[in-house]
Design an enzyme around this catalytic site. Structure first.
Site, PDB file in Angstrom:
ATOM      1  N   CYS A   1      -2.685  17.137  18.220  1.00 42.14           N
ATOM      2  CA  CYS A   1      -2.743  17.689  16.654  1.00 42.14           C
ATOM      3  C   CYS A   1      -3.551  18.585  16.343  1.00 42.14           C
ATOM      4  O   CYS A   1      -4.897  18.039  15.633  1.00 42.14           O
ATOM      5  CB  CYS A   1      -2.097  17.371  15.800  1.00 42.14           C
ATOM      6  SG  CYS A   1      -1.603  17.055  14.217  1.00 42.14           S
TER       7      CYS A   1
ATOM      8  N   CYS B   1      -4.398  17.858  12.449  1.00 42.51           N
ATOM      9  CA  CYS B   1      -4.745  16.630  12.733  1.00 42.51           C
ATOM     10  C   CYS B   1      -6.544  16.276  12.374  1.00 42.51           C
ATOM     11  O   CYS B   1      -7.405  15.443  11.994  1.00 42.51           O
ATOM     12  CB  CYS B   1      -3.818  15.426  13.184  1.00 42.51           C
ATOM     13  SG  CYS B   1      -2.257  15.532  12.866  1.00 42.51           S
TER      14      CYS B   1
END
Length: 106
Positions: free
Chosen positions: A31, A34
């Site tokens: 991600c 993230c």
């Protein structure tokens, strides 16, 4: 204080049974957003260590808790107080916005 890694097996003791608020960052290695907020969360864990514990849970390695919580998109931040979800934020945000949101919820 650095962020704390939380697992399905440690979630109860590390998050739900904590005597202070815990912000859980549900994330995954693949991600991009993230990874963008990770340094900000590390800094906030130092700056706010007396008020909140910041924890990270890898949803790929620990599918049980995110599944029970209905995590559908990441990053997904959930602030737990007294063992209950008290606030949540979806998506990435700059450090200042993350800090302002978190301080407003503590």
């Amino acid at each position: 204080m650095a962020t704390v890694e939380v697992t399905d097996s440690s979630f109860q003791s590390d998050v739900l049974d904590s005597d202070k608020p815990v912000l859980v960052d549900f994330w995954a290695d693949w991600c991009g957003p993230c990874k963008m907020i990770a340094p900000a969360l590390e800094e906030l864990s130092d700056e706010l260590s007396d008020r909140v514990t910041i924890a990270k849970m890898d949803i790929m390695a620990n599918p049980d808790v995110p599944g029970k919580m209905g995590v559908q998109s990441i990053p997904y931040l959930v602030l737990f107080k007294d063992g209950q979800p008290a606030a949540q934020m979806r998506g990435a945000a700059p450090k200042g916005q993350l800090k302002g949101w978190l301080e407003g919820e503590l």
